[in-house]
Design a protein around this motif. Structure first.
Motif, mmCIF file in Angstrom:
data_model
loop_
_atom_site.group_PDB
_atom_site.id
_atom_site.type_symbol
_atom_site.label_atom_id
_atom_site.label_comp_id
_atom_site.label_asym_id
_atom_site.label_seq_id
_atom_site.Cartn_x
_atom_site.Cartn_y
_atom_site.Cartn_z
ATOM 1 N N PHE A 72 0.612 -1.434 0.119
ATOM 2 C CA PHE A 72 0.320 -0.213 -0.374
ATOM 3 C C PHE A 72 1.191 0.905 0.150
ATOM 4 O O PHE A 72 0.353 2.258 -0.694
ATOM 5 C CB PHE A 72 -1.018 0.168 1.435
ATOM 6 C CG PHE A 72 -1.922 1.392 1.454
ATOM 7 C CD1 PHE A 72 -2.922 1.135 0.679
ATOM 8 C CD2 PHE A 72 -1.430 2.385 2.303
ATOM 9 C CE1 PHE A 72 -3.550 3.053 0.998
ATOM 10 C CE2 PHE A 72 -2.253 3.405 1.903
ATOM 11 C CZ PHE A 72 -2.974 3.543 1.645
ATOM 12 N N SER A 73 1.904 1.287 0.316
ATOM 13 C CA SER A 73 2.821 2.108 0.863
ATOM 14 C C SER A 73 3.658 2.618 -0.766
ATOM 15 O O SER A 73 4.206 3.804 -1.149
ATOM 16 C CB SER A 73 3.706 2.272 2.216
ATOM 17 O OG SER A 73 4.384 1.430 1.956
ATOM 18 N N GLU A 79 1.921 6.750 -6.833
ATOM 19 C CA GLU A 79 0.545 7.211 -6.931
ATOM 20 C C GLU A 79 1.128 9.176 -7.438
ATOM 21 O O GLU A 79 0.677 9.447 -7.715
ATOM 22 C CB GLU A 79 -0.672 7.011 -6.406
ATOM 23 C CG GLU A 79 -2.114 7.729 -7.137
ATOM 24 C CD GLU A 79 -3.090 7.014 -6.681
ATOM 25 O OE1 GLU A 79 -3.635 8.339 -5.593
ATOM 26 O OE2 GLU A 79 -3.727 6.174 -6.445
ATOM 27 N N LYS A 80 1.324 9.131 -6.115
ATOM 28 C CA LYS A 80 2.073 10.002 -5.883
ATOM 29 C C LYS A 80 2.729 11.238 -7.109
ATOM 30 O O LYS A 80 3.029 12.082 -7.478
ATOM 31 C CB LYS A 80 2.654 10.969 -4.662
ATOM 32 C CG LYS A 80 1.209 10.896 -3.670
ATOM 33 C CD LYS A 80 2.379 10.950 -1.953
ATOM 34 C CE LYS A 80 1.424 10.852 -0.841
ATOM 35 N NZ LYS A 80 1.549 11.122 0.241
ATOM 36 N N GLN A 85 0.159 11.552 -14.718
ATOM 37 C CA GLN A 85 0.762 11.096 -16.440
ATOM 38 C C GLN A 85 0.342 9.990 -15.717
ATOM 39 O O GLN A 85 0.055 9.636 -17.078
ATOM 40 C CB GLN A 85 2.517 11.501 -15.756
ATOM 41 C CG GLN A 85 2.641 10.444 -17.420
ATOM 42 C CD GLN A 85 2.574 12.359 -18.416
ATOM 43 O OE1 GLN A 85 2.629 12.937 -18.042
ATOM 44 N NE2 GLN A 85 1.755 11.786 -19.884
ATOM 45 N N THR A 86 0.290 8.727 -15.710
ATOM 46 C CA THR A 86 0.229 7.670 -15.980
ATOM 47 C C THR A 86 -1.885 7.793 -16.250
ATOM 48 O O THR A 86 -1.980 7.104 -16.996
ATOM 49 C CB THR A 86 -0.244 6.095 -14.797
ATOM 50 O OG1 THR A 86 1.719 6.356 -14.197
ATOM 51 C CG2 THR A 86 -0.244 5.065 -15.151
ATOM 52 N N LEU A 87 -2.740 7.949 -15.666
ATOM 53 C CA LEU A 87 -4.148 8.534 -15.460
ATOM 54 C C LEU A 87 -4.268 8.509 -16.480
ATOM 55 O O LEU A 87 -4.583 8.807 -17.147
ATOM 56 C CB LEU A 87 -4.832 9.068 -14.276
ATOM 57 C CG LEU A 87 -6.412 9.592 -14.421
ATOM 58 C CD1 LEU A 87 -7.134 8.156 -14.614
ATOM 59 C CD2 LEU A 87 -6.275 10.313 -12.910
ATOM 60 N N ASP A 88 -3.429 9.979 -17.524
ATOM 61 C CA ASP A 88 -3.638 10.595 -18.526
ATOM 62 C C ASP A 88 -3.718 10.281 -19.835
ATOM 63 O O ASP A 88 -4.087 9.939 -20.699
ATOM 64 C CB ASP A 88 -2.614 11.736 -18.344
ATOM 65 C CG ASP A 88 -2.969 12.723 -17.783
ATOM 66 O OD1 ASP A 88 -4.159 13.329 -17.407
ATOM 67 O OD2 ASP A 88 -2.649 13.807 -17.447
ATOM 68 N N ASP A 89 -2.407 9.450 -19.414
ATOM 69 C CA ASP A 89 -2.257 7.793 -20.404
ATOM 70 C C ASP A 89 -2.351 7.160 -20.326
ATOM 71 O O ASP A 89 -3.186 6.851 -21.474
ATOM 72 C CB ASP A 89 -0.837 7.129 -19.924
ATOM 73 C CG ASP A 89 -0.101 8.490 -20.031
ATOM 74 O OD1 ASP A 89 0.424 9.808 -21.101
ATOM 75 O OD2 ASP A 89 1.470 8.284 -19.754
ATOM 76 N N LEU A 90 -3.548 6.361 -19.980
ATOM 77 C CA LEU A 90 -4.694 5.710 -19.039
ATOM 78 C C LEU A 90 -6.033 6.233 -20.749
ATOM 79 O O LEU A 90 -6.847 5.574 -21.489
ATOM 80 C CB LEU A 90 -5.052 5.132 -18.640
ATOM 81 C CG LEU A 90 -4.306 4.282 -17.546
ATOM 82 C CD1 LEU A 90 -3.915 3.503 -16.119
ATOM 83 C CD2 LEU A 90 -3.733 2.571 -18.313
ATOM 84 N N VAL A 218 -14.913 12.643 -20.825
ATOM 85 C CA VAL A 218 -14.076 12.010 -19.265
ATOM 86 C C VAL A 218 -14.769 12.379 -18.636
ATOM 87 O O VAL A 218 -15.078 13.917 -18.382
ATOM 88 C CB VAL A 218 -12.844 12.196 -20.374
ATOM 89 C CG1 VAL A 218 -12.399 12.318 -18.675
ATOM 90 C CG2 VAL A 218 -12.777 12.048 -21.025
ATOM 91 N N LYS A 219 -15.093 11.595 -17.350
ATOM 92 C CA LYS A 219 -15.443 12.144 -16.077
ATOM 93 C C LYS A 219 -14.505 12.140 -14.952
ATOM 94 O O LYS A 219 -13.798 10.376 -14.786
ATOM 95 C CB LYS A 219 -16.556 12.056 -15.574
ATOM 96 C CG LYS A 219 -18.196 11.536 -15.933
ATOM 97 C CD LYS A 219 -18.646 10.987 -15.228
ATOM 98 C CE LYS A 219 -20.545 11.805 -16.593
ATOM 99 N NZ LYS A 219 -21.491 11.117 -15.296
ATOM 100 N N SER A 220 -13.774 12.883 -14.267
ATOM 101 C CA SER A 220 -12.357 12.753 -13.825
ATOM 102 C C SER A 220 -12.866 12.732 -12.521
ATOM 103 O O SER A 220 -13.551 14.162 -11.726
ATOM 104 C CB SER A 220 -11.314 13.372 -14.084
ATOM 105 O OG SER A 220 -10.222 13.162 -13.251
ATOM 106 N N PHE A 221 -12.364 11.837 -11.054
ATOM 107 C CA PHE A 221 -12.815 12.078 -9.591
ATOM 108 C C PHE A 221 -10.983 12.140 -9.275
ATOM 109 O O PHE A 221 -11.725 12.294 -7.651
ATOM 110 C CB PHE A 221 -13.536 11.059 -9.408
ATOM 111 C CG PHE A 221 -14.690 10.560 -10.382
ATOM 112 C CD1 PHE A 221 -15.987 11.411 -9.652
ATOM 113 C CD2 PHE A 221 -14.841 9.393 -11.235
ATOM 114 C CE1 PHE A 221 -17.155 10.805 -10.215
ATOM 115 C CE2 PHE A 221 -16.436 9.132 -11.273
ATOM 116 C CZ PHE A 221 -17.179 9.578 -11.528
ATOM 117 N N GLY A 222 -10.454 12.447 -9.740
ATOM 118 C CA GLY A 222 -8.571 12.655 -8.772
ATOM 119 C C GLY A 222 -8.591 11.540 -8.619
ATOM 120 O O GLY A 222 -9.093 10.546 -8.197
ATOM 121 N N LEU A 223 -7.339 11.840 -8.399
ATOM 122 C CA LEU A 223 -6.855 10.466 -7.355
ATOM 123 C C LEU A 223 -7.086 10.688 -5.638
ATOM 124 O O LEU A 223 -6.738 11.428 -5.213
ATOM 125 C CB LEU A 223 -5.215 10.682 -7.491
ATOM 126 C CG LEU A 223 -4.743 10.509 -9.317
ATOM 127 C CD1 LEU A 223 -3.628 11.294 -9.943
ATOM 128 C CD2 LEU A 223 -5.360 9.373 -9.981
#
Length: 223
Positions: A72-73, A79-80, A85-90, A218-223
């Protein structure tokens, strides 16, 4: 003289109707069942032990000086660092796949295999294609997907990446004394074609994809 007592005969009917019992005068001992709370507790302990044995390395990939580094850590740090960037790529991959499917573009497996074969030859002297993929954190399926998408984009934008002889000649003349010193046009024409084609494809794709993204929902709910 006393009278003899009469012995009554037992009829066949009475024998049949007489119930047969197997009960014993000595009662059978009653077995005590295990306390349900104790049973549940034991099952929980066994389950935790099994999960720890099977999933331990997955939940805790590393231990440093008896301190756990949990997965998890690890995910939280990744993620931080790379999450946005990874989310944008997906998201871009989903939009691109949908746009290609909507356009009805189909690529034969033969063309994909031919491109993979070219890459095999290209990386033959550098440890092989699989080693090159490993260094980039990619797998064969990842490569096949990338090649397929590349060919689909080329097919989709084919009318925007045509080349003329004049463009090839200009590229050669502009760089004859630097990039192509001592070379004839015939010797480097294929290389020039590939270079110009890639540049045109990149520019055409960026312009086309920018328009496609404007219409994507596109619906974005943030990270």
């Amino acid at each position: 003289m006393p009278k003899k007592a009469k012995v009554r005969k037992v009829t066949k009917k009475e024998i049949i109707e007489t119930p047969i019992t197997t009960s014993s005068p000595v009662g059978s001992p009653v077995q005590k069942s295990m306390n349900p709370k104790i049973l549940r507790g034991a099952l929980i302990i066994i389950l935790i032990a099994l999960l720890t044995y099977k999933l331990g390395p997955w939940l805790v990939p590393t231990i440093v000086d008896n301190k756990l580094v949990t997965r998890f850590s690890l995910w939280s740090r990744l993620e931080k660092t790379y999450g946005t960037q990874t989310l944008d790529d997906l998201v871009n991959e989903k939009i691109l796949d949908a746009a290609i499917a909507k356009a009805g573009i189909k690529i034969e497996q033969k063309k994909i295999d031919e491109q993979i074969a070219k890459l095999e030859t290209q990386f033959k002297d550098a440890g092989g294609l699989d080693e090159a993929l490993k260094q980039r954190g990619l797998t064969r399926p990842d490569l096949v997907k990338q090649v397929k998408t590349q060919l689909e984009v080329e097919e989709l934008l084919s009318d925007k990446i045509t080349l003329t002889d004049a463009e090839i000649q200009k590229e050669f003349s502009d760089n004859e004394k630097t990039l192509y010193t001592g070379k004839k046009l015939e010797e480097v024409s294929e290389s020039i074609k590939t270079q110009l084609k890639d540049a045109k494809l990149r520019d055409a794709f960026l312009a086309w994809f920018a328009e496609v993204k404007k219409t994507a929902k596109v619906k974005s709910f943030g990270l």
